[in-house]
Design a protein around this motif. Structure first.
Motif, PDB file in Angstrom:
ATOM      1  N   GLU A 115     -39.852  27.127 -26.777  1.00 36.27           N
ATOM      2  CA  GLU A 115     -39.129  28.386 -26.947  1.00 36.27           C
ATOM      3  C   GLU A 115     -39.632  29.054 -28.223  1.00 36.27           C
ATOM      4  O   GLU A 115     -39.566  28.472 -29.300  1.00 36.27           O
ATOM      5  CB  GLU A 115     -37.616  28.158 -27.027  1.00 36.27           C
ATOM      6  CG  GLU A 115     -37.015  27.572 -25.762  1.00 36.27           C
ATOM      7  CD  GLU A 115     -35.503  27.475 -25.841  1.00 36.27           C
ATOM      8  OE1 GLU A 115     -34.932  27.943 -26.854  1.00 36.27           O
ATOM      9  OE2 GLU A 115     -34.888  26.933 -24.903  1.00 36.27           O
ATOM     10  N   LEU A 116     -40.111  30.291 -28.073  1.00 29.52           N
ATOM     11  CA  LEU A 116     -40.684  31.016 -29.210  1.00 29.52           C
ATOM     12  C   LEU A 116     -39.965  32.346 -29.372  1.00 29.52           C
ATOM     13  O   LEU A 116     -39.808  33.104 -28.406  1.00 29.52           O
ATOM     14  CB  LEU A 116     -42.176  31.252 -28.985  1.00 29.52           C
ATOM     15  CG  LEU A 116     -42.917  32.070 -30.052  1.00 29.52           C
ATOM     16  CD1 LEU A 116     -42.861  31.358 -31.403  1.00 29.52           C
ATOM     17  CD2 LEU A 116     -44.364  32.316 -29.631  1.00 29.52           C
ATOM     18  N   ARG A 143     -39.764  29.943 -22.799  1.00 28.23           N
ATOM     19  CA  ARG A 143     -38.940  31.095 -23.174  1.00 28.23           C
ATOM     20  C   ARG A 143     -39.597  31.831 -24.327  1.00 28.23           C
ATOM     21  O   ARG A 143     -40.023  31.201 -25.298  1.00 28.23           O
ATOM     22  CB  ARG A 143     -37.530  30.653 -23.564  1.00 28.23           C
ATOM     23  CG  ARG A 143     -36.607  31.787 -23.963  1.00 28.23           C
ATOM     24  CD  ARG A 143     -35.207  31.280 -24.267  1.00 28.23           C
ATOM     25  NE  ARG A 143     -34.309  32.379 -24.622  1.00 28.23           N
ATOM     26  CZ  ARG A 143     -33.030  32.218 -24.922  1.00 28.23           C
ATOM     27  NH1 ARG A 143     -32.494  31.011 -24.885  1.00 28.23           N
ATOM     28  NH2 ARG A 143     -32.285  33.257 -25.238  1.00 28.23           N
ATOM     29  N   LEU A 144     -39.638  33.161 -24.223  1.00 26.01           N
ATOM     30  CA  LEU A 144     -40.253  33.986 -25.256  1.00 26.01           C
ATOM     31  C   LEU A 144     -39.356  35.172 -25.544  1.00 26.01           C
ATOM     32  O   LEU A 144     -38.902  35.868 -24.626  1.00 26.01           O
ATOM     33  CB  LEU A 144     -41.630  34.473 -24.787  1.00 26.01           C
ATOM     34  CG  LEU A 144     -42.373  35.440 -25.718  1.00 26.01           C
ATOM     35  CD1 LEU A 144     -42.702  34.773 -27.048  1.00 26.01           C
ATOM     36  CD2 LEU A 144     -43.651  35.959 -25.044  1.00 26.01           C
ATOM     37  N   GLU A 145     -39.073  35.411 -26.832  1.00 26.31           N
ATOM     38  CA  GLU A 145     -38.279  36.553 -27.260  1.00 26.31           C
ATOM     39  C   GLU A 145     -39.073  37.327 -28.300  1.00 26.31           C
ATOM     40  O   GLU A 145     -39.543  36.761 -29.280  1.00 26.31           O
ATOM     41  CB  GLU A 145     -36.934  36.106 -27.846  1.00 26.31           C
ATOM     42  CG  GLU A 145     -36.034  35.399 -26.841  1.00 26.31           C
ATOM     43  CD  GLU A 145     -34.661  35.104 -27.410  1.00 26.31           C
ATOM     44  OE1 GLU A 145     -34.324  35.669 -28.477  1.00 26.31           O
ATOM     45  OE2 GLU A 145     -33.924  34.312 -26.809  1.00 26.31           O
ATOM     46  N   LEU A 146     -39.209  38.641 -28.077  1.00 25.27           N
ATOM     47  CA  LEU A 146     -39.946  39.505 -28.983  1.00 25.27           C
ATOM     48  C   LEU A 146     -39.045  40.658 -29.404  1.00 25.27           C
ATOM     49  O   LEU A 146     -38.485  41.357 -28.555  1.00 25.27           O
ATOM     50  CB  LEU A 146     -41.204  40.052 -28.297  1.00 25.27           C
ATOM     51  CG  LEU A 146     -42.227  39.016 -27.820  1.00 25.27           C
ATOM     52  CD1 LEU A 146     -43.339  39.699 -27.025  1.00 25.27           C
ATOM     53  CD2 LEU A 146     -42.806  38.234 -28.988  1.00 25.27           C
ATOM     54  N   PHE A 147     -38.915  40.867 -30.719  1.00 27.90           N
ATOM     55  CA  PHE A 147     -38.079  41.932 -31.266  1.00 27.90           C
ATOM     56  C   PHE A 147     -38.901  42.735 -32.272  1.00 27.90           C
ATOM     57  O   PHE A 147     -39.456  42.163 -33.211  1.00 27.90           O
ATOM     58  CB  PHE A 147     -36.842  41.364 -31.967  1.00 27.90           C
ATOM     59  CG  PHE A 147     -35.940  40.557 -31.080  1.00 27.90           C
ATOM     60  CD1 PHE A 147     -34.821  41.132 -30.500  1.00 27.90           C
ATOM     61  CD2 PHE A 147     -36.202  39.227 -30.817  1.00 27.90           C
ATOM     62  CE1 PHE A 147     -33.986  40.385 -29.683  1.00 27.90           C
ATOM     63  CE2 PHE A 147     -35.376  38.475 -29.995  1.00 27.90           C
ATOM     64  CZ  PHE A 147     -34.268  39.066 -29.432  1.00 27.90           C
ATOM     65  N   ARG A 160     -51.323  32.976 -18.137  1.00 24.65           N
ATOM     66  CA  ARG A 160     -51.789  31.702 -18.705  1.00 24.65           C
ATOM     67  C   ARG A 160     -50.630  30.855 -19.228  1.00 24.65           C
ATOM     68  O   ARG A 160     -50.854  29.866 -19.922  1.00 24.65           O
ATOM     69  CB  ARG A 160     -52.787  31.963 -19.832  1.00 24.65           C
ATOM     70  CG  ARG A 160     -54.039  32.713 -19.384  1.00 24.65           C
ATOM     71  CD  ARG A 160     -55.011  32.872 -20.536  1.00 24.65           C
ATOM     72  NE  ARG A 160     -56.159  33.693 -20.174  1.00 24.65           N
ATOM     73  CZ  ARG A 160     -57.166  33.991 -20.996  1.00 24.65           C
ATOM     74  NH1 ARG A 160     -57.146  33.531 -22.253  1.00 24.65           N
ATOM     75  NH2 ARG A 160     -58.159  34.749 -20.598  1.00 24.65           N
ATOM     76  N   CYS A 161     -49.417  31.259 -18.932  1.00 24.67           N
ATOM     77  CA  CYS A 161     -48.231  30.486 -19.325  1.00 24.67           C
ATOM     78  C   CYS A 161     -47.478  30.094 -18.056  1.00 24.67           C
ATOM     79  O   CYS A 161     -46.461  30.726 -17.702  1.00 24.67           O
ATOM     80  CB  CYS A 161     -47.339  31.304 -20.248  1.00 24.67           C
ATOM     81  SG  CYS A 161     -48.123  31.820 -21.802  1.00 24.67           S
ATOM     82  N   PRO A 162     -47.931  29.067 -17.335  1.00 21.91           N
ATOM     83  CA  PRO A 162     -47.358  28.732 -16.020  1.00 21.91           C
ATOM     84  C   PRO A 162     -45.918  28.235 -16.069  1.00 21.91           C
ATOM     85  O   PRO A 162     -45.245  28.214 -15.036  1.00 21.91           O
ATOM     86  CB  PRO A 162     -48.304  27.655 -15.494  1.00 21.91           C
ATOM     87  CG  PRO A 162     -48.913  27.043 -16.726  1.00 21.91           C
ATOM     88  CD  PRO A 162     -49.044  28.173 -17.699  1.00 21.91           C
ATOM     89  N   ALA A 163     -45.422  27.837 -17.260  1.00 18.75           N
ATOM     90  CA  ALA A 163     -44.044  27.349 -17.376  1.00 18.75           C
ATOM     91  C   ALA A 163     -43.076  28.415 -17.857  1.00 18.75           C
ATOM     92  O   ALA A 163     -41.872  28.172 -17.909  1.00 18.75           O
ATOM     93  CB  ALA A 163     -43.995  26.146 -18.330  1.00 18.75           C
ATOM     94  N   GLU A 166     -38.484  32.776 -18.931  1.00 17.45           N
ATOM     95  CA  GLU A 166     -37.588  33.768 -19.511  1.00 17.45           C
ATOM     96  C   GLU A 166     -38.316  34.582 -20.576  1.00 17.45           C
ATOM     97  O   GLU A 166     -38.949  34.021 -21.472  1.00 17.45           O
ATOM     98  CB  GLU A 166     -36.356  33.100 -20.116  1.00 17.45           C
ATOM     99  CG  GLU A 166     -35.316  34.069 -20.637  1.00 17.45           C
ATOM    100  CD  GLU A 166     -34.025  33.389 -21.046  1.00 17.45           C
ATOM    101  OE1 GLU A 166     -33.156  34.062 -21.634  1.00 17.45           O
ATOM    102  OE2 GLU A 166     -33.887  32.172 -20.778  1.00 17.45           O
ATOM    103  N   LEU A 167     -38.212  35.909 -20.461  1.00 14.10           N
ATOM    104  CA  LEU A 167     -38.825  36.823 -21.426  1.00 14.10           C
ATOM    105  C   LEU A 167     -37.799  37.866 -21.821  1.00 14.10           C
ATOM    106  O   LEU A 167     -37.181  38.502 -20.971  1.00 14.10           O
ATOM    107  CB  LEU A 167     -40.056  37.496 -20.816  1.00 14.10           C
ATOM    108  CG  LEU A 167     -40.700  38.624 -21.646  1.00 14.10           C
ATOM    109  CD1 LEU A 167     -41.215  38.090 -22.979  1.00 14.10           C
ATOM    110  CD2 LEU A 167     -41.833  39.291 -20.859  1.00 14.10           C
TER     111      LEU A 167
END
Length: 426
Positions: A115-116, A143-147, A160-163, A166-167
């Motif tokens: 989770e990033l 899981r990726l969260e960008l703010f 390239r992120c097969p797993a 959640e974005l």
């Protein structure tokens, strides 16, 4: 217990790791001086919570050196469940964070973070963090969260992120032509700017839930989402969603202002919402919608209140599997509620066959609510399927309409239905 005995250090390593995971990164590193047992525990902590750089002694340079050391000295074989970058920086330091922040993100990915989260807060919102033009690549990122970041064509391709499942993007700038992921299941885009001269194509065939709220710019195109179950959409002003020629691409000619400006619901076909027609549960706060052949739950909020309630009638005739309808009307000018003679039965609606419950949520039963009930009745929606929830805390079940103004014996409001509302079925 002997005085001064160190019982915390005797706890299992998993418990100590859990403690470290709750601490900011700088505090987790400081635990290395507590005792010999703690010296290297921070290097294998399952979470890294990095905050700054305002207030750091030594300024931005000291902060950058700390983060570099933190990531460089982690144990390579230690799983990294989550890594949070919650950065508050001065505008003058944004270029340095642009350079180092991208390096930190790549290092976290190489350490198999699951989770990033990356958030940049500056005193100048016009200086977002710019992601490098390099796609994310990770076998374990889920899981990726960008703010507050600015993306581009390369980095918003998550193939390239097969797993990745959640974005979440909030307050970001999107200039890419494509956003795609074959594995993504949950997508939330809020308060973002789509500033490309061409429409961004969103390709998420595995998507289950989708939130698209209060964004600005050109509406993206949605490719087929056969697994989509829930969607929540809100369009505000300054969001360009329509093509006057009904095209779903950008080859409609320079004279088509509809590709650049938002008009009314009668002007042309909707571009964005065509991709949501396979959703089964939908919350809409906008001004026009296409046919939804799989929709089962629908919430209509405020905007559907017009003089002729055309949007409500349209949905009743274009949602054949609708089971649950929730209506939240708003106060409107008096000229919109003077619609006598406009409630002509339009035949049995498609929704009436499967509809189980209509819930009207309002402050009071006023003329707007009465007009809604007329529309429902004219379209084959029987009274026993309608429930009115008022802000006073009581619920009205329209099982019968009595001459004294009581509904099913449960309503004591002084409004008299017999003088304001005459149903065709009595």
């Amino acid at each position: 217990m002997a005085s001064g005995a160190d019982h915390i250090s005797n706890l299992p390593e998993g418990v100590l790791h859990h403690i470290l995971a709750l601490l900011p990164a700088e505090d987790a590193v400081r635990t290395s001086v507590l005792a010999h047992r703690w010296r290297d525990l921070w290097r294998s902590a399952p979470a890294a919570r990095i905050a700054g750089s305002k207030g750091w002694a030594g300024g931005i340079d000291a902060f950058r050196a700390f983060v570099d050391g933190l990531l460089d000295h982690r144990r390579w074989d230690a799983p990294l469940d989550s890594c949070d970058f919650d950065l508050e920086v001065d505008p003058a330091d944004v270029p340095a964070i642009d350079r180092d922040g991208n390096i930190w993100i790549r290092r976290a990915l190489r350490r198999h973070v699951r989770e990033l989260r990356f958030r940049l807060d500056t005193t100048n919102p016009r200086l977002p963090f710019t992601l490098s033009d390099q796609p994310f690549s990770s076998q374990l990122l889920a899981r990726l969260e960008l703010f507050g970041v600015e993306g581009n064509a390369g980095v918003l391709d998550f193939s390239r992120c097969p797993a990745l499942e959640e974005l979440k993007m909030e307050g970001c700038s999107v200039g890419s032509l494509d956003m795609r992921s074959p594995s993504l299941k949950h997508l939330s885009i809020k308060y973002c700017i789509f500033y490309s001269n061409y429409r961004t194509c969103l390709s998420f065939p595995s998507l289950v839930s989708f939130k698209f709220m209060t964004n600005v710019g050109r509406a993206p195109l949605l490719e087929s989402m056969p697994s989509l179950a829930r969607a929540k959409v809100r369009f505000d002003h300054y969001f360009d969603d329509k093509c006057r020629n009904g095209r779903l691409d950008d080859d409609c000619g320079d004279g088509c202002n509809g590709c650049h400006y938002y008009y009314g619901p009668d002007d042309y076909d909707c571009v964005f919402l065509e991709g949501l027609t396979e959703a089964s549960h939908l919350y809409l706060d906008l001004k026009w919608c296409p046919t939804f052949s799989k929709l089962k739950t629908l919430v209509l909020h405020k905007w559907f209140v017009t003089a002729d309630f055309r949007a409500l009638t349209w949905f009743l005739h274009n949602t054949p599997l609708l089971e649950n309808l929730i209506l939240i009307p708003s106060k409107v000018p008096d000229n919109l509620i003077k619609t006598e003679g406009s409630y002509k039965p339009s035949g049995q609606s498609l929704a009436s066959g499967h509809l189980k419950l209509v819930t009207v949520i309002c402050k009071e039963v006023d003329q707007i609510v009465l007009n809604i009930l007329k529309i429902l009745n004219a379209n084959g929606i029987h009274l026993e399927k309608i429930s009115i929830k008022c802000s006073g805390g009581f619920t009205i079940l329209l099982t019968s309409c009595l001459a004294d103004g009581q509904v099913g014996g449960q309503w004591q409001d002084p409004i008299t239905f017999s003088t304001e509302w005459s149903l065709s079925n009595g």
